[in-house]
Write a protein that holds these residues in place. Structure first.
Motif, PDB file in Angstrom:
ATOM      1  N   VAL A 191       2.751   3.791 -17.975  1.00 27.84           N
ATOM      2  CA  VAL A 191       1.967   2.561 -18.093  1.00 27.84           C
ATOM      3  C   VAL A 191       0.890   2.798 -19.149  1.00 27.84           C
ATOM      4  O   VAL A 191      -0.015   3.618 -18.940  1.00 27.84           O
ATOM      5  CB  VAL A 191       1.306   2.181 -16.755  1.00 27.84           C
ATOM      6  N   PRO A 192       0.967   2.140 -20.274  1.00 28.03           N
ATOM      7  CA  PRO A 192       0.000   2.387 -21.346  1.00 28.03           C
ATOM      8  C   PRO A 192      -1.449   2.268 -20.870  1.00 28.03           C
ATOM      9  O   PRO A 192      -1.835   1.277 -20.243  1.00 28.03           O
ATOM     10  CB  PRO A 192       0.327   1.293 -22.377  1.00 28.03           C
ATOM     11  N   GLY A 193      -2.218   3.298 -21.134  1.00 26.41           N
ATOM     12  CA  GLY A 193      -3.642   3.278 -20.843  1.00 26.41           C
ATOM     13  C   GLY A 193      -4.016   3.612 -19.407  1.00 26.41           C
ATOM     14  O   GLY A 193      -5.209   3.599 -19.069  1.00 26.41           O
ATOM     15  N   LEU A 194      -3.061   3.947 -18.554  1.00 26.43           N
ATOM     16  CA  LEU A 194      -3.391   4.206 -17.147  1.00 26.43           C
ATOM     17  C   LEU A 194      -3.741   5.664 -16.883  1.00 26.43           C
ATOM     18  O   LEU A 194      -4.637   5.950 -16.075  1.00 26.43           O
ATOM     19  CB  LEU A 194      -2.233   3.786 -16.237  1.00 26.43           C
ATOM     20  N   ASP A 195      -3.054   6.587 -17.526  1.00 27.77           N
ATOM     21  CA  ASP A 195      -3.271   8.013 -17.254  1.00 27.77           C
ATOM     22  C   ASP A 195      -4.559   8.478 -17.922  1.00 27.77           C
ATOM     23  O   ASP A 195      -4.565   9.052 -19.011  1.00 27.77           O
ATOM     24  CB  ASP A 195      -2.077   8.834 -17.750  1.00 27.77           C
ATOM     25  N   THR A 196      -5.665   8.226 -17.237  1.00 28.85           N
ATOM     26  CA  THR A 196      -6.993   8.592 -17.725  1.00 28.85           C
ATOM     27  C   THR A 196      -7.626   9.585 -16.750  1.00 28.85           C
ATOM     28  O   THR A 196      -7.160   9.744 -15.619  1.00 28.85           O
ATOM     29  CB  THR A 196      -7.894   7.350 -17.819  1.00 28.85           C
ATOM     30  N   PRO A 197      -8.701  10.250 -17.157  1.00 26.88           N
ATOM     31  CA  PRO A 197      -9.402  11.154 -16.223  1.00 26.88           C
ATOM     32  C   PRO A 197      -9.836  10.432 -14.944  1.00 26.88           C
ATOM     33  O   PRO A 197      -9.773  11.022 -13.854  1.00 26.88           O
ATOM     34  CB  PRO A 197     -10.598  11.637 -17.043  1.00 26.88           C
ATOM     35  N   ALA A 198     -10.268   9.188 -15.080  1.00 25.55           N
ATOM     36  CA  ALA A 198     -10.714   8.435 -13.902  1.00 25.55           C
ATOM     37  C   ALA A 198      -9.553   8.206 -12.936  1.00 25.55           C
ATOM     38  O   ALA A 198      -9.709   8.354 -11.708  1.00 25.55           O
ATOM     39  CB  ALA A 198     -11.315   7.100 -14.330  1.00 25.55           C
ATOM     40  N   PHE A 199      -8.394   7.857 -13.463  1.00 29.43           N
ATOM     41  CA  PHE A 199      -7.221   7.650 -12.613  1.00 29.43           C
ATOM     42  C   PHE A 199      -6.802   8.957 -11.954  1.00 29.43           C
ATOM     43  O   PHE A 199      -6.506   8.999 -10.749  1.00 29.43           O
ATOM     44  CB  PHE A 199      -6.070   7.083 -13.445  1.00 29.43           C
ATOM     45  N   GLN A 200      -6.776  10.029 -12.708  1.00 30.36           N
ATOM     46  CA  GLN A 200      -6.378  11.326 -12.167  1.00 30.36           C
ATOM     47  C   GLN A 200      -7.305  11.761 -11.035  1.00 30.36           C
ATOM     48  O   GLN A 200      -6.849  12.258  -9.996  1.00 30.36           O
ATOM     49  CB  GLN A 200      -6.370  12.374 -13.282  1.00 30.36           C
ATOM     50  N   THR A 201      -8.599  11.563 -11.236  1.00 28.06           N
ATOM     51  CA  THR A 201      -9.561  11.920 -10.191  1.00 28.06           C
ATOM     52  C   THR A 201      -9.343  11.072  -8.936  1.00 28.06           C
ATOM     53  O   THR A 201      -9.385  11.582  -7.810  1.00 28.06           O
ATOM     54  CB  THR A 201     -11.000  11.726 -10.705  1.00 28.06           C
ATOM     55  N   CYS A 202      -9.090   9.792  -9.140  1.00 27.64           N
ATOM     56  CA  CYS A 202      -8.857   8.879  -8.026  1.00 27.64           C
ATOM     57  C   CYS A 202      -7.638   9.304  -7.216  1.00 27.64           C
ATOM     58  O   CYS A 202      -7.660   9.296  -5.974  1.00 27.64           O
ATOM     59  CB  CYS A 202      -8.684   7.458  -8.562  1.00 27.64           C
ATOM     60  N   VAL A 203      -6.577   9.697  -7.912  1.00 28.83           N
ATOM     61  CA  VAL A 203      -5.353  10.138  -7.233  1.00 28.83           C
ATOM     62  C   VAL A 203      -5.577  11.470  -6.531  1.00 28.83           C
ATOM     63  O   VAL A 203      -5.250  11.637  -5.345  1.00 28.83           O
ATOM     64  CB  VAL A 203      -4.179  10.247  -8.231  1.00 28.83           C
ATOM     65  N   ASN A 204      -6.132  12.429  -7.237  1.00 29.41           N
ATOM     66  CA  ASN A 204      -6.294  13.771  -6.676  1.00 29.41           C
ATOM     67  C   ASN A 204      -7.294  13.816  -5.528  1.00 29.41           C
ATOM     68  O   ASN A 204      -7.120  14.587  -4.571  1.00 29.41           O
ATOM     69  CB  ASN A 204      -6.724  14.751  -7.773  1.00 29.41           C
ATOM     70  N   ASP A 205      -8.329  12.976  -5.602  1.00 31.04           N
ATOM     71  CA  ASP A 205      -9.349  12.952  -4.547  1.00 31.04           C
ATOM     72  C   ASP A 205      -8.974  12.037  -3.383  1.00 31.04           C
ATOM     73  O   ASP A 205      -9.660  12.036  -2.357  1.00 31.04           O
ATOM     74  CB  ASP A 205     -10.699  12.511  -5.116  1.00 31.04           C
ATOM     75  N   GLY A 206      -7.917  11.253  -3.556  1.00 27.77           N
ATOM     76  CA  GLY A 206      -7.562  10.312  -2.494  1.00 27.77           C
ATOM     77  C   GLY A 206      -8.658   9.295  -2.242  1.00 27.77           C
ATOM     78  O   GLY A 206      -9.004   9.002  -1.096  1.00 27.77           O
ATOM     79  N   THR A 207      -9.183   8.738  -3.318  1.00 24.12           N
ATOM     80  CA  THR A 207     -10.331   7.835  -3.209  1.00 24.12           C
ATOM     81  C   THR A 207     -10.098   6.688  -2.228  1.00 24.12           C
ATOM     82  O   THR A 207     -10.996   6.299  -1.481  1.00 24.12           O
ATOM     83  CB  THR A 207     -10.673   7.267  -4.597  1.00 24.12           C
ATOM     84  N   HIS A 208      -8.871   6.163  -2.200  1.00 24.61           N
ATOM     85  CA  HIS A 208      -8.583   4.991  -1.360  1.00 24.61           C
ATOM     86  C   HIS A 208      -7.759   5.342  -0.116  1.00 24.61           C
ATOM     87  O   HIS A 208      -7.163   4.454   0.499  1.00 24.61           O
ATOM     88  CB  HIS A 208      -7.868   3.932  -2.198  1.00 24.61           C
ATOM     89  N   ASP A 209      -7.753   6.616   0.254  1.00 23.04           N
ATOM     90  CA  ASP A 209      -6.969   7.023   1.421  1.00 23.04           C
ATOM     91  C   ASP A 209      -7.371   6.260   2.683  1.00 23.04           C
ATOM     92  O   ASP A 209      -6.515   5.816   3.460  1.00 23.04           O
ATOM     93  CB  ASP A 209      -7.119   8.529   1.662  1.00 23.04           C
ATOM     94  N   GLY A 210      -8.674   6.144   2.911  1.00 23.88           N
ATOM     95  CA  GLY A 210      -9.142   5.432   4.099  1.00 23.88           C
ATOM     96  C   GLY A 210      -8.741   3.974   4.084  1.00 23.88           C
ATOM     97  O   GLY A 210      -8.404   3.389   5.122  1.00 23.88           O
ATOM     98  N   TRP A 211      -8.756   3.383   2.908  1.00 25.56           N
ATOM     99  CA  TRP A 211      -8.335   1.975   2.764  1.00 25.56           C
ATOM    100  C   TRP A 211      -6.848   1.834   3.056  1.00 25.56           C
ATOM    101  O   TRP A 211      -6.433   0.867   3.712  1.00 25.56           O
ATOM    102  CB  TRP A 211      -8.657   1.499   1.353  1.00 25.56           C
ATOM    103  N   VAL A 212      -6.049   2.783   2.586  1.00 28.63           N
ATOM    104  CA  VAL A 212      -4.611   2.744   2.860  1.00 28.63           C
ATOM    105  C   VAL A 212      -4.355   2.832   4.363  1.00 28.63           C
ATOM    106  O   VAL A 212      -3.525   2.102   4.914  1.00 28.63           O
ATOM    107  CB  VAL A 212      -3.876   3.885   2.122  1.00 28.63           C
ATOM    108  N   THR A 213      -5.066   3.718   5.034  1.00 28.49           N
ATOM    109  CA  THR A 213      -4.922   3.833   6.489  1.00 28.49           C
ATOM    110  C   THR A 213      -5.273   2.517   7.175  1.00 28.49           C
ATOM    111  O   THR A 213      -4.571   2.065   8.092  1.00 28.49           O
ATOM    112  CB  THR A 213      -5.831   4.954   7.029  1.00 28.49           C
ATOM    113  N   LYS A 214      -6.344   1.886   6.726  1.00 25.96           N
ATOM    114  CA  LYS A 214      -6.755   0.606   7.311  1.00 25.96           C
ATOM    115  C   LYS A 214      -5.712  -0.469   7.056  1.00 25.96           C
ATOM    116  O   LYS A 214      -5.435  -1.310   7.918  1.00 25.96           O
ATOM    117  CB  LYS A 214      -8.111   0.197   6.718  1.00 25.96           C
ATOM    118  N   SER A 215      -5.116  -0.453   5.874  1.00 27.33           N
ATOM    119  CA  SER A 215      -4.067  -1.419   5.556  1.00 27.33           C
ATOM    120  C   SER A 215      -2.854  -1.215   6.453  1.00 27.33           C
ATOM    121  O   SER A 215      -2.267  -2.178   6.970  1.00 27.33           O
ATOM    122  CB  SER A 215      -3.667  -1.285   4.078  1.00 27.33           C
TER     123      SER A 215
END
Length: 258
Positions: A191-215
């Motif tokens: 996906v053009p422009g998606l693989d950025t440091p911010a995206f990588q950190t979000c994936v590796n840190d599981g930033t939205h893990d709690g939200w996924v569980t709630k969903s």
């Protein structure tokens, strides 16, 4: 009776017996296919309690604990819906899905061109809700981690494109390939422009893990039979055996004319 007649009758009986055996084998295969198709991604009522207990036990393993940080632009109750399309669209398609679910991939393959056409035309708004049903059914964490990565893509404004890439590269249901965070980041490169440091950190840190569980908790308590669950303006259309992409388009077009 002549030997020739006896041989002829014996051959006829043998052919009839062979044909009956072929028919029985075909019937068994057909029943197996029907049963197999019916249980793919379906949450049986009798197993709900067990799956909830299994998910609870694995929550730490999948990194599901923590605050429910909703992705940017999420809407609806508890901000659990990721919207695609214009707010002014007269029809809303609600999709409950699991990125490991083969039936979800089949739905996407069949309906994606029509859904894209309608959303791009401003006639349809889609609200995606992410579930982790397959993690509970077969074990693993790929559903959860793929959902978190999709939420990270939403933060970057690229949810729809990454959503499509995930289904186009869906691993076998039993392989749990999406549990590999490096693989999810690799797919983001498509996906053009998606693989950025911010995206990588979000994936590796599981930033939205709690939200996924709630969903997923909302899915479990929603009384849904499995994924995908697809609602058009609140009506379940996935269970309509006459539904086709053309019929969906016709229904949305009619709503926009009214």
């Amino acid at each position: 009776m002549s030997e020739k007649n006896r041989d002829g009758k014996r051959t006829a009986r043998e052919r009839l017996a062979a044909e009956r055996q072929r028919q029985r084998s075909a019937d068994r295969r057909r029943r197996a296919l029907i049963v197999g198709a019916s249980i793919v991604c379906v949450l049986g009522l009798a197993t709900v309690v067990g799956l909830l207990a299994a998910n609870a036990g694995k929550s730490g393993k999948s990194g599901a604990a923590g605050p429910a940080v909703a992705p940017s632009g999420a809407t609806g109750k508890d901000s659990l819906a990721i919207p695609v399309g214009q707010d002014s669209a007269k029809s809303t398609l609600t999709v409950w899905e699991d990125f490991r679910c083969p039936a979800c991939q089949a739905f996407e393959t069949a309906y994606r061109p029509t859904i894209r056409e309608l959303t791009d035309a401003g006639k349809l708004r889609v609200e995606y809700h992410l579930a982790t049903l397959i993690d509970g059914n077969t074990g693993g964490s790929g559903s959860h981690r793929a959902a978190n990565a999709a939420a990270c893509a939403q933060d970057a404004g690229k949810f729809r494109d990454f959503h499509d890439v995930l289904y186009e590269n869906q691993p076998s249901e039993t392989e749990d390939g999406f549990s590999d965070k490096a693989k999810l980041i690799e797919l983001a490169g498509k996906v053009p422009g998606l693989d950025t440091p911010a995206f990588q950190t979000c994936v590796n840190d599981g930033t939205h893990d709690g939200w996924v569980t709630k969903s997923n908790d909302a899915f479990q308590s929603g009384g849904f039979s499995g994924t995908p669950t697809v609602l058009l303006d609140g009506k379940n259309i996935y269970t309509d055996r006459t539904m086709t992409p053309a019929k969906l388009k016709q229904m949305v077009e009619a709503a926009n004319k009214s």
